[in-house]
Write an enzyme that holds these catalytic residues in place. Structure first.
Site, PDB file in Angstrom:
ATOM      1  N   HIS A   1       0.820  -1.208   0.000  1.00  0.00           N
ATOM      2  CA  HIS A   1       0.000   0.000   0.000  1.00  0.00           C
ATOM      3  C   HIS A   1       0.853   1.257   0.000  1.00  0.00           C
ATOM      4  CE1 HIS A   1      -3.662  -2.253   1.933  1.00  0.00           C
ATOM      5  NE2 HIS A   1      -3.576  -2.444   0.635  1.00  0.00           N
TER       6      HIS A   1
ATOM      7  N   ARG B   1      -4.298 -27.604   3.935  1.00  0.00           N
ATOM      8  CA  ARG B   1      -3.298 -26.761   4.591  1.00  0.00           C
ATOM      9  C   ARG B   1      -3.642 -25.292   4.337  1.00  0.00           C
ATOM     10  NH1 ARG B   1       2.601 -24.951   2.971  1.00  0.00           N
ATOM     11  NH2 ARG B   1       2.965 -23.768   4.862  1.00  0.00           N
TER      12      ARG B   1
ATOM     13  N   HIS C   1       2.554 -17.527   7.732  1.00  0.00           N
ATOM     14  CA  HIS C   1       2.966 -17.644   6.325  1.00  0.00           C
ATOM     15  C   HIS C   1       3.208 -16.223   5.807  1.00  0.00           C
ATOM     16  CE1 HIS C   1       2.813 -20.546   2.705  1.00  0.00           C
ATOM     17  NE2 HIS C   1       3.243 -19.406   2.225  1.00  0.00           N
TER      18      HIS C   1
ATOM     19  N   ASN D   1       6.317 -20.873   8.015  1.00  0.00           N
ATOM     20  CA  ASN D   1       6.541 -21.454   6.698  1.00  0.00           C
ATOM     21  C   ASN D   1       7.836 -20.961   6.066  1.00  0.00           C
ATOM     22  OD1 ASN D   1       5.637 -22.828   4.152  1.00  0.00           O
ATOM     23  ND2 ASN D   1       5.782 -20.727   3.390  1.00  0.00           N
ATOM     24  N   GLU D   2       8.679 -21.895   5.668  1.00  0.00           N
ATOM     25  CA  GLU D   2       9.865 -21.593   4.848  1.00  0.00           C
ATOM     26  C   GLU D   2      10.676 -20.402   5.322  1.00  0.00           C
ATOM     27  OE1 GLU D   2       9.143 -20.996   0.716  1.00  0.00           O
ATOM     28  OE2 GLU D   2       8.370 -22.987   0.394  1.00  0.00           O
TER      29      GLU D   2
ATOM     30  N   ASN E   1       8.371 -28.549   2.042  1.00  0.00           N
ATOM     31  CA  ASN E   1       7.977 -27.956   0.771  1.00  0.00           C
ATOM     32  C   ASN E   1       9.060 -28.305  -0.237  1.00  0.00           C
ATOM     33  OD1 ASN E   1       6.026 -26.780   2.366  1.00  0.00           O
ATOM     34  ND2 ASN E   1       6.687 -24.668   2.029  1.00  0.00           N
TER      35      ASN E   1
ATOM     36  N   TYR F   1       9.913 -28.063  -4.488  1.00  0.00           N
ATOM     37  CA  TYR F   1       9.540 -27.647  -5.845  1.00  0.00           C
ATOM     38  C   TYR F   1      10.528 -28.145  -6.889  1.00  0.00           C
ATOM     39  CZ  TYR F   1       5.847 -24.687  -4.017  1.00  0.00           C
ATOM     40  OH  TYR F   1       4.697 -24.256  -3.409  1.00  0.00           O
TER      41      TYR F   1
ATOM     42  N   GLU G   1       4.055 -28.598   0.490  1.00  0.00           N
ATOM     43  CA  GLU G   1       3.913 -27.830  -0.749  1.00  0.00           C
ATOM     44  C   GLU G   1       4.663 -28.551  -1.845  1.00  0.00           C
ATOM     45  OE1 GLU G   1       4.856 -23.591  -0.954  1.00  0.00           O
ATOM     46  OE2 GLU G   1       4.020 -23.305   1.047  1.00  0.00           O
TER      47      GLU G   1
HETATM   48  C1  GBH Z   1       6.469 -21.198  -1.924  1.00  0.00           C
HETATM   49  O1  GBH Z   1       7.848 -20.964  -1.799  1.00  0.00           O
HETATM   50  C2  GBH Z   1       5.682 -20.367  -0.933  1.00  0.00           C
HETATM   51  O2  GBH Z   1       5.672 -20.982   0.340  1.00  0.00           O
HETATM   52  C3  GBH Z   1       4.253 -20.135  -1.387  1.00  0.00           C
HETATM   53  O3  GBH Z   1       3.643 -19.163  -0.585  1.00  0.00           O
HETATM   54  C4  GBH Z   1       4.248 -19.747  -2.842  1.00  0.00           C
HETATM   55  O4  GBH Z   1       2.944 -19.487  -3.312  1.00  0.00           O
HETATM   56  C5  GBH Z   1       4.869 -20.866  -3.624  1.00  0.00           C
HETATM   57  O5  GBH Z   1       6.203 -20.965  -3.251  1.00  0.00           O
HETATM   58  C6  GBH Z   1       4.834 -20.682  -5.129  1.00  0.00           C
HETATM   59  O6  GBH Z   1       5.435 -19.496  -5.515  1.00  0.00           O
HETATM   60  O7  GBH Z   1      11.985 -14.198  -6.799  1.00  0.00           O
HETATM   61  O8  GBH Z   1      13.367 -15.491  -8.265  1.00  0.00           O
HETATM   62  O9  GBH Z   1      14.258 -14.702  -6.161  1.00  0.00           O
HETATM   63  C7  GBH Z   1       8.677 -21.718  -2.655  1.00  0.00           C
HETATM   64  C8  GBH Z   1      10.125 -21.254  -2.548  1.00  0.00           C
HETATM   65  C9  GBH Z   1      11.389 -19.254  -2.410  1.00  0.00           C
HETATM   66  C10 GBH Z   1      10.343 -19.848  -4.461  1.00  0.00           C
HETATM   67  C11 GBH Z   1      11.568 -17.844  -2.912  1.00  0.00           C
HETATM   68  C12 GBH Z   1      10.521 -18.446  -4.962  1.00  0.00           C
HETATM   69  C13 GBH Z   1      11.942 -16.520  -4.880  1.00  0.00           C
HETATM   70  C14 GBH Z   1      12.573 -16.655  -6.206  1.00  0.00           C
HETATM   71  N1  GBH Z   1      10.241 -19.886  -3.019  1.00  0.00           N
HETATM   72  N2  GBH Z   1      11.699 -17.870  -4.346  1.00  0.00           N
HETATM   73  S1  GBH Z   1      13.079 -15.140  -6.897  1.00  0.00           S
END
Ligand code: GBH
Length: 493
Positions: A58, A98, A143, A187-188, A329, A331, A398
Site C-alpha cells: 500500500h 493446509r 505464512h 513457513n519456509e 515444501n 519444488y 507444498e
Molecule cells: C512457496 O515458496 C511459498 O511458500 C508459497 O507461498 C508460494 O505461493 C509458492 O512458493 C509458489 O510461488 O523471486 O526469483 O528470487 C517456494 C520457494 C522461495 C520460491 C523464494 C521463490 C523466490 C525466487 N520460493 N523464491 S526469486
C-alpha cells in the site's frame, strides 16, 4: 507424423512408464494447500489489522514490488467465499487442507492485548466445516504476514518477537486446538528471511545483506521453539496434536558428480540452506560449516565478531527436538558448482556460501523462473532428511507447478503425477514415512512478487470477476481421480 512429434510422444510415454503403478497406502492422506495473504482478501474487514504485506504493497509504488502491480487486498476473497472452498475440497475428496492463519485477523496489532473475536469466529467456522466434511486442517501460524506493529518493533530482527509469537500461538492453540492436529509454526524461513531481510524483495523489504538473514533466522528459530514449548507444556496432553517448523528443501547435487570439489560445494549448499533450519531443530545448533565459514568471512571483512548469531547452550537446548513431524515444501532441485571463494564488500550470505547453482537444461521449465521439474530430487532429499533427522513422519506440505492459467493444464498434471510417484517410491522402496501430500495450490492465488501472473491452482479463479468465480482445471479432475482410486495411472496393482 512429423519426426519431432514422434520424439515428443516417445518422451511422454517413456516418462509415463516411470510412474509408480502401485496403490498409495490406505493411511496416506491427499490434500491441498494455500496461505492467508494469498487467498483471503478482506484485508481490513471485521477488525483485521495491517500486516507487513498490506503495508509493503500500500505504501510503495506497487509495480516496484510486484510485477503486475497487484496485491492481496481481495485475492480469491476466501474471507467471504470460504464455504465454496470447502465444497471444492470435499468434491476433490481430500483429507487434508493446509491453510494459514492471518495473525492480524486474530490480534490486530499482533500483541496479545486485544483479541479480535470476529477473526477467531472466521477460522472456527472454517475448521468446523472442514471437520464436518472429514477434512483435517494443517494449520500454519505464520505464512509471511507479520503484523506491521511488530515489524515496527524490529520484526524478525528483534529477539523479543519470539515472545509475541509464542503469545499468539497460545491464543491459536486455545481457540483452534480442538479442531487441529497438525500445526506448522513458520513457513519456509529460508525464503522469508532471505527475501524479506536480505534481498528486500518480500515484505518488510530490508536489504541488510550482511546479516539480516542470519538475525532473522536466529529469531525465527527462537520464535518457533517458544511456540512449540507452549504447545508441549500447556496443550499437548489435552489436544494431542503435532507442531513443527516448515522447511523448504531440495536436492543439491554436484554439477559434475565425479568431481570432489563439486561434491563438497553441493554438500555446503545443502548445509547452509535447508540444514540451517533443519539442524538447529533436529540436531541442535547451526551446521558447523556454517558457523566456521561465516566466522571466517566476517573476520576477513574486519568484523571483530561473527555475523551469525551465536546460540547459548540454553538456546540450543530450547530449540533442539522441537519438531513433531517434518513438513517439507519441495519444488525443484539444483546442480551445484564449486567456484573460488567470492570476496567483496560488504560481506553477504551469497559470498558466505560461494557456490554457483543452476538447473539442468533438460528439466522442464514452469512459468516461474525459479521452478523446473526434477521429481527424483524429491526422493533424494527425502532420503537425506530421513537419514539425518529421522522424523516420525513427513508431510509434503507444498509441491506444485506454475503456468499462465490454461484450463487444460497438462503441464501441472505431468508435474504432480511425477512428484507423487517419487513420493510413492520413497514410501514403498526407501521406507520413508511420508503420510500426506498437500499440493500447492488448491486455487490460483496472489503469488507474492509475481502477483497474479503465475498460476499454481488446480482450480482457476477469475480475478476480473467480483465474485471470484472458481473453475476446475484438468488437473483438479486428475487429482480427484487419483484420490478416489489411490492410483496415479489408469490402473494399479
Ligand atoms: C512457496 O515458496 C511459498 O511458500 C508459497 O507461498 C508460494 O505461493 C509458492 O512458493 C509458489 O510461488 O523471486 O526469483 O528470487 C517456494 C520457494 C522461495 C520460491 C523464494 C521463490 C523466490 C525466487 N520460493 N523464491 S526469486
Amino acid at each position: 507424423m512429423q519426426p519431432y512429434l514422434v520424439v515428443v510422444l516417445c518422451i511422454i510415454s517413456s516418462s509415463k512408464a516411470d510412474i509408480n503403478n502401485k496403490y498409495f497406502p490406505e493411511s496416506f492422506q491427499f490434500g491441498a494447500a494455500g496461505a492467508a495473504y494469498q487467498i483471503e482478501g478482506g484485508w481490513n474487514e471485521d477488525g483485521k489489522g495491517e500486516s507487513i504485506w498490506d503495508h509493503f504493497l500500500h505504501y510503495n509504488n506497487p509495480t516496484s514490488k510486484v510485477i503486475d502491480g497487484t496485491n492481496g487486498d481481495v485475492a480469491c476473497d476466501s474471507y467471504h467465499n470460504w464455504q465454496e472452498d470447502v465444497d471444492n475440497l470435499k468434491k476433490l475428496g481430500v483429507k487434508l487442507y493446509r491453510l494459514s492463519i492471518s495473525w492480524t485477523r486474530i490480534l490486530p496489532d499482533g500483541t496479545p492485548y486485544q483479541v479480535n473475536q470476529e477473526g477467531i469466529d472466521y477460522y472456527v467456522n472454517l475448521f468446523k466445516a472442514l471437520k464436518q466434511n472429514g477434512i483435517e486442517p494443517v494449520v500454519t501460524l505464520y505464512h509471511w504476514d507479520l503484523p506491521q506493529h511488530l515489524s515496527d518493533f524490529g520484526g524478525f530482527l528483534n529477539p523479543q518477537l519470539a515472545d509475541y509469537f509464542a503469545a499468539y500461538a497460545r491464543i491459536c492453540f486455545e481457540n483452534f486446538g480442538p479442531y487441529v492436529k497438525y500445526w506448522m509454526t513458520i513457513n519456509e524461513p529460508t525464503s522469508t528471511c532471505g527475501m524479506g531481510y536480505s534481498m528486500g524483495l518480500y515484505a518488510p523489504g530490508y536489504t541488510l545483506i550482511d546479516g539480516g538473514m542470519y538475525q532473522c533466522a536466529y529469531v525465527t528459530l527462537l520464535a518457533h521453539a517458544k511456540a512449540w514449548h507452549v504447545y508441549n507444556d500447556e496443550f499437548r496432553a489435552q489436544q494431542g496434536g503435532k507442531v513443527a517448523l516448515g522447511l523448504v528443501c531440495s536436492a543439491q547435487m554436484p554439477l559434475d558428480p565425479n568431481n570432489p570439489k563439486d561434491q563438497e560445494a553441493a554438500e555446503r549448499s545443502h548445509l547452509m540452506g535447508c540444514a540451517s533450519f533443519g539442524n538447529p531443530v533436529f540436531v541442535g545448533n547451526w551446521p558447523q560449516v556454517m558457523i566456521d565459514r561465516i566466522a571466517a568471512k566476517s573476520k576477513e571483512a574486519n568484523y571483530p565478531f561473527t555475523r551469525l548469531p551465536v546460540f547459548t547452550q540454553e538456546e540450543i537446548d530450547l530449540i533442539k527436538g522441537t519438531s513433531d513431524f517434518l513438513p517439507l515444501n519441495y519444488y525443484s532441485s539444483s546442480l551445484v558448482e564449486y567456484i573460488d571463494e567470492l570476496v567483496g564488500f560488504p560481506p553477504n550470505a551469497w559470498f558466505d556460501i560461494s557456490v554457483v547453482t543452476s538447473a539442468n537444461k533438460s528439466w522442464p521449465q514452469a512459468a516461474s523462473p525459479w521452478l523446473t521439474s526434477y521429481p527424483e530430487g524429491l526422493r533424494i532429499i527425502l532420503n537425506r532428511l530421513n537419514k539425518d533427522y529421522n522424523p516420525s513422519e513427513f508431510i509434503i506440505t507444498e509441491n506444485g507447478w506454475s503456468d499462465t492459467g490454461e484450463l487444460d493444464d497438462q503441464g501441472r498434471i505431468t508435474y504432480i503425477q511425477a512428484h507423487m510417484s517419487a513420493i510413492l517410491d520413497s514410501i514403498l522402496e526407501d521406507g520413508v514415512n511420508v503420510t500426506g501430500y498437500t499440493v500447492w495450490s488448491l486455487m490460483d492465488s496472489f503469488e507474492w512478487t509475481a502477483g497474479y501472473t503465475e498460476k499454481f491452482g488446480l482450480i482457476k479463479v477469475d480475478f476480473d470477476d467480483p465474485q471470484r468465480t472458481r473453475t476446475w482445471k484438468s488437473s483438479a479432475k486428475y487429482y480427484q481421480n487419483v484420490i478416489a482410486t489411490r492410483c496415479l495411472l489408469n490402473q494399479c496393482e
